[in-house]
Design a protein around this motif. Structure first.
Motif, PDB file in Angstrom:
ATOM      1  N   UNK A 107       0.812  -1.220   0.000  1.00 57.54           N
ATOM      2  CA  UNK A 107       0.000   0.000   0.000  1.00 57.54           C
ATOM      3  C   UNK A 107       0.845   1.270   0.000  1.00 57.54           C
ATOM      4  N   UNK A 108       2.163   1.131  -0.327  1.00 62.76           N
ATOM      5  CA  UNK A 108       3.063   2.286  -0.333  1.00 62.76           C
ATOM      6  C   UNK A 108       3.542   2.556  -1.754  1.00 62.76           C
ATOM      7  N   UNK A 109       3.811   3.825  -2.034  1.00 61.74           N
ATOM      8  CA  UNK A 109       4.393   4.163  -3.339  1.00 61.74           C
ATOM      9  C   UNK A 109       5.871   3.797  -3.340  1.00 61.74           C
ATOM     10  N   UNK A 110       6.468   3.730  -4.531  1.00 57.02           N
ATOM     11  CA  UNK A 110       7.888   3.400  -4.654  1.00 57.02           C
ATOM     12  C   UNK A 110       8.740   4.458  -3.954  1.00 57.02           C
ATOM     13  N   UNK A 111       8.357   5.722  -4.080  1.00 55.30           N
ATOM     14  CA  UNK A 111       9.104   6.792  -3.408  1.00 55.30           C
ATOM     15  C   UNK A 111       9.074   6.614  -1.887  1.00 55.30           C
ATOM     16  N   UNK A 112       7.902   6.186  -1.349  1.00 54.24           N
ATOM     17  CA  UNK A 112       7.788   5.983   0.090  1.00 54.24           C
ATOM     18  C   UNK A 112       8.653   4.814   0.550  1.00 54.24           C
ATOM     19  N   UNK A 113       8.675   3.742  -0.271  1.00 57.51           N
ATOM     20  CA  UNK A 113       9.503   2.579   0.075  1.00 57.51           C
ATOM     21  C   UNK A 113      10.980   2.959   0.055  1.00 57.51           C
ATOM     22  N   UNK A 114      11.388   3.721  -0.978  1.00 57.84           N
ATOM     23  CA  UNK A 114      12.792   4.152  -1.064  1.00 57.84           C
ATOM     24  C   UNK A 114      13.162   5.030   0.121  1.00 57.84           C
ATOM     25  N   UNK A 115      12.266   5.936   0.466  1.00 57.21           N
ATOM     26  CA  UNK A 115      12.543   6.823   1.608  1.00 57.21           C
ATOM     27  C   UNK A 115      12.678   6.020   2.897  1.00 57.21           C
ATOM     28  N   UNK A 116      11.815   5.006   3.064  1.00 58.49           N
ATOM     29  CA  UNK A 116      11.880   4.156   4.245  1.00 58.49           C
ATOM     30  C   UNK A 116      13.208   3.391   4.287  1.00 58.49           C
ATOM     31  N   UNK A 117      13.649   2.901   3.122  1.00 56.53           N
ATOM     32  CA  UNK A 117      14.923   2.169   3.051  1.00 56.53           C
ATOM     33  C   UNK A 117      16.091   3.078   3.411  1.00 56.53           C
ATOM     34  N   UNK A 118      16.042   4.330   2.943  1.00 59.90           N
ATOM     35  CA  UNK A 118      17.098   5.284   3.253  1.00 59.90           C
ATOM     36  C   UNK A 118      17.121   5.582   4.746  1.00 59.90           C
ATOM     37  N   UNK A 119      15.934   5.803   5.329  1.00 62.43           N
ATOM     38  CA  UNK A 119      15.858   6.097   6.762  1.00 62.43           C
ATOM     39  C   UNK A 119      16.335   4.917   7.602  1.00 62.43           C
ATOM     40  N   UNK A 120      15.974   3.702   7.168  1.00 61.63           N
ATOM     41  CA  UNK A 120      16.398   2.505   7.888  1.00 61.63           C
ATOM     42  C   UNK A 120      17.918   2.352   7.853  1.00 61.63           C
ATOM     43  N   UNK A 121      18.495   2.611   6.682  1.00 61.20           N
ATOM     44  CA  UNK A 121      19.956   2.511   6.548  1.00 61.20           C
ATOM     45  C   UNK A 121      20.642   3.583   7.394  1.00 61.20           C
ATOM     46  N   UNK A 122      20.089   4.788   7.413  1.00 60.61           N
ATOM     47  CA  UNK A 122      20.654   5.857   8.232  1.00 60.61           C
ATOM     48  C   UNK A 122      20.654   5.476   9.712  1.00 60.61           C
ATOM     49  N   UNK A 123      19.570   4.830  10.159  1.00 62.51           N
ATOM     50  CA  UNK A 123      19.526   4.389  11.560  1.00 62.51           C
ATOM     51  C   UNK A 123      20.626   3.382  11.845  1.00 62.51           C
ATOM     52  N   UNK A 124      20.873   2.485  10.895  1.00 63.94           N
ATOM     53  CA  UNK A 124      21.875   1.446  11.091  1.00 63.94           C
ATOM     54  C   UNK A 124      23.287   2.012  11.194  1.00 63.94           C
ATOM     55  N   UNK A 125      23.538   3.139  10.501  1.00 64.13           N
ATOM     56  CA  UNK A 125      24.890   3.722  10.501  1.00 64.13           C
ATOM     57  C   UNK A 125      24.978   4.948  11.399  1.00 64.13           C
ATOM     58  N   UNK A 126      24.009   5.090  12.276  1.00 65.84           N
ATOM     59  CA  UNK A 126      24.073   6.174  13.258  1.00 65.84           C
ATOM     60  C   UNK A 126      23.943   7.565  12.677  1.00 65.84           C
ATOM     61  N   UNK A 127      23.213   7.694  11.564  1.00 67.63           N
ATOM     62  CA  UNK A 127      22.990   9.010  10.972  1.00 67.63           C
ATOM     63  C   UNK A 127      24.098   9.488  10.043  1.00 67.63           C
ATOM     64  N   UNK A 128      25.085   8.651   9.767  1.00 64.21           N
ATOM     65  CA  UNK A 128      26.192   9.032   8.880  1.00 64.21           C
ATOM     66  C   UNK A 128      25.721   8.956   7.436  1.00 64.21           C
ATOM     67  N   UNK A 129      25.430  10.103   6.837  1.00 62.14           N
ATOM     68  CA  UNK A 129      24.836  10.129   5.499  1.00 62.14           C
ATOM     69  C   UNK A 129      25.790   9.629   4.418  1.00 62.14           C
ATOM     70  N   UNK A 130      27.074   9.936   4.554  1.00 65.52           N
ATOM     71  CA  UNK A 130      28.048   9.459   3.561  1.00 65.52           C
ATOM     72  C   UNK A 130      28.117   7.939   3.571  1.00 65.52           C
TER      73      UNK A 130
END
Length: 453
Positions: free
Chosen positions: A409-432
């Motif tokens: 029930x999510x758009x592709x953009x929403x799924x991508x954003x969720x994946x990015x946020x999840x990855x950011x959490x895993x690396x402690x907010x390190x965007x690079x």
């Protein structure tokens, strides 16, 4: 080449003929020699250049040899001084030794006695330096057995340490607070060719800009209010060894310029001084900041970043090392049990389950503090949830992540954003680092987050 060719002697004698005789003799024996005819000049020279030994006449016009010895020893107590006197009375000998002289010789000098006295004093100084180096080595004696962990992430870190330690490369150690960056810095030093030299650590975030400059580079007497005498900085203290600059991202821009020069030229000037001093150090730096972002936003010099980031070493957060948590917890438990005189056998299954499931925002340091608290509060033999900090013992289960049905029930953009946020959490907010793991560049990651910064 003579074994004494690297030894630099200072001869201080106001008797021209005797001074020139010593010059000819000592140079023939292979020593590197500097001669002066008065105590004042000897003191000034010792403040500017290092000498391995001083051969000092006791009676001279102006400042006496004993006065000069006291002055030199007041700021460099390690340098051996041999006193020469034509008056072989006990009073002069005792006064010279009280002033800090290693030994005394009577004129006219017996060449065999002189050679033996030089050898003994230099051997004594070398032994003292070896003892000092051994103390430094013991202080920094961190080998891979002290780095607790068998996770793939830590095995990768130790492999990199093994590869880079023998080199002279500057290393930038990154990672969240509490991940053990200084432990890794000590490990690199201990396994390097400089391992017998000094290891000097500086917390750059703990000092104001003025104090940091003085701490790193030293200062001259009178350079600022309270500077009552000359002080050598941490860089000179680390000569022939390693300096560890912790929290390097906190250094102000004005200090970054001065630090860049030291890294590039391996030379520095004390605060308030104009003399350029050479220094031979290996530089290790650490930060919990994203220095690439700091450069982009103008808070960190790009040229300094490249100088520091010759070799980079990123430490994983504890939440990515779940299999290491029981090992670390037992390690800390044994340390604190012994320190507090307690018989602790281990953790209850429920307590260990809480430790493994905790996200550890403070990383290894937080785990260490939690275990210390538990040991101190423990009455029985096994640590339970009751002894753990409330944030760990009473933590609620994490909210479940979206299921595949949710994604439908999510758009592709929403799924991508969720994946990015999840990855950011895993690396402690390190965007690079998040961009690297996702296989995209930093600009694309920011766009997917809707963050133009």
């Amino acid at each position: 080449m003579s074994a004494t060719s690297a030894v630099k002697l200072l001869v201080v004698d106001d008797d021209h003929n005797h001074r020139e005789m010593l010059r000819a003799l000592l140079e023939e024996w292979g020593y590197d020699l500097v001669t002066v005819d008065n105590g004042e000049e000897a003191v000034a020279l010792c403040q500017e250049s290092p000498f391995d030994l001083i051969l000092m006449d006791v009676r001279m016009g102006g400042m006496s040899g004993i006065e000069a010895t006291r002055a030199i020893k007041s700021y460099n107590p390690a340098i051996p001084v041999l006193i020469m006197t034509a008056y072989s009375d006990v009073a002069n000998a005792v006064e010279a030794l009280k002033a800090g002289a290693y030994d005394y010789l009577t004129k006219p000098l017996a060449f065999d006695a002189l050679k033996l006295a030089l050898k003994r004093s230099l051997d004594h100084a070398n032994l003292r330096d070896e003892v000092r180096a051994l103390r430094h080595e013991l202080a920094a004696n961190v080998d891979s057995r002290n780095v607790i962990g068998q996770s793939p992430a830590m095995r990768q870190v130790l492999g990199l340490v093994s590869a880079i330690a023998p080199s002279e490369a500057t290393v930038l150690i990154t990672g969240e607070s509490g991940t053990g960056k200084e432990v890794i810095a000590k490990l690199i030093h201990a396994n390097s060719n400089r391992g017998k030299g000094p290891y000097v650590a500086v917390n750059c975030a703990a000092l104001s800009e003025t104090l940091l400059e003085s701490e790193l580079f030293g200062h001259e007497k009178g350079a600022f209010t309270g500077a009552e005498k000359r002080r050598e900085g941490r860089f000179l203290a680390a000569n022939k060894g390693t300096i560890f600059l912790d929290e390097i991202g906190e250094i102000p821009l004005s200090m970054q310029v001065k630090l860049l020069r030291v890294i590039q030229e391996r030379e520095l000037q004390r605060v308030g001084g104009d003399q350029t001093l050479k220094v031979d150090v290996r530089i290790l730096a650490a930060t919990n900041k994203d220095l690439a972002l700091e450069v982009e936003e103008g808070r960190f010099r790009q040229d300094l970043y490249y100088r520091l980031n010759v070799v980079s070493l990123q430490l994983p957060p504890l939440r990515e090392r779940h299999e290491d948590i029981p090992l670390l917890a037992m390690h800390f438990m044994k340390i604190f049990a012994e320190r507090n005189g307690k018989m602790v056998k281990g953790f209850t299954p429920a307590a260990m389950d809480r430790l493994v499931k905790h996200t550890w925002p403070g990383n290894v340091r937080e785990l260490e503090n939690a275990v210390e608290r538990a040991v101190v509060l423990l009455v029985g033999e096994y640590i339970s949830e009751r002894e753990l900090p409330p944030t760990i013992a009473e933590a609620e289960e994490e909210s479940p992540r979206p299921s595949r049905l949710d994604f439908a029930n999510m758009t592709l953009d929403e799924i991508e954003r969720l994946a990015v946020q999840d990855t950011l959490e895993q690396v402690g907010g390190n965007k690079s680092e998040a961009a690297r793991r996702l296989g995209i560049n930093r600009k694309t990651l920011l766009a997917k987050l809707g963050d133009g910064k």
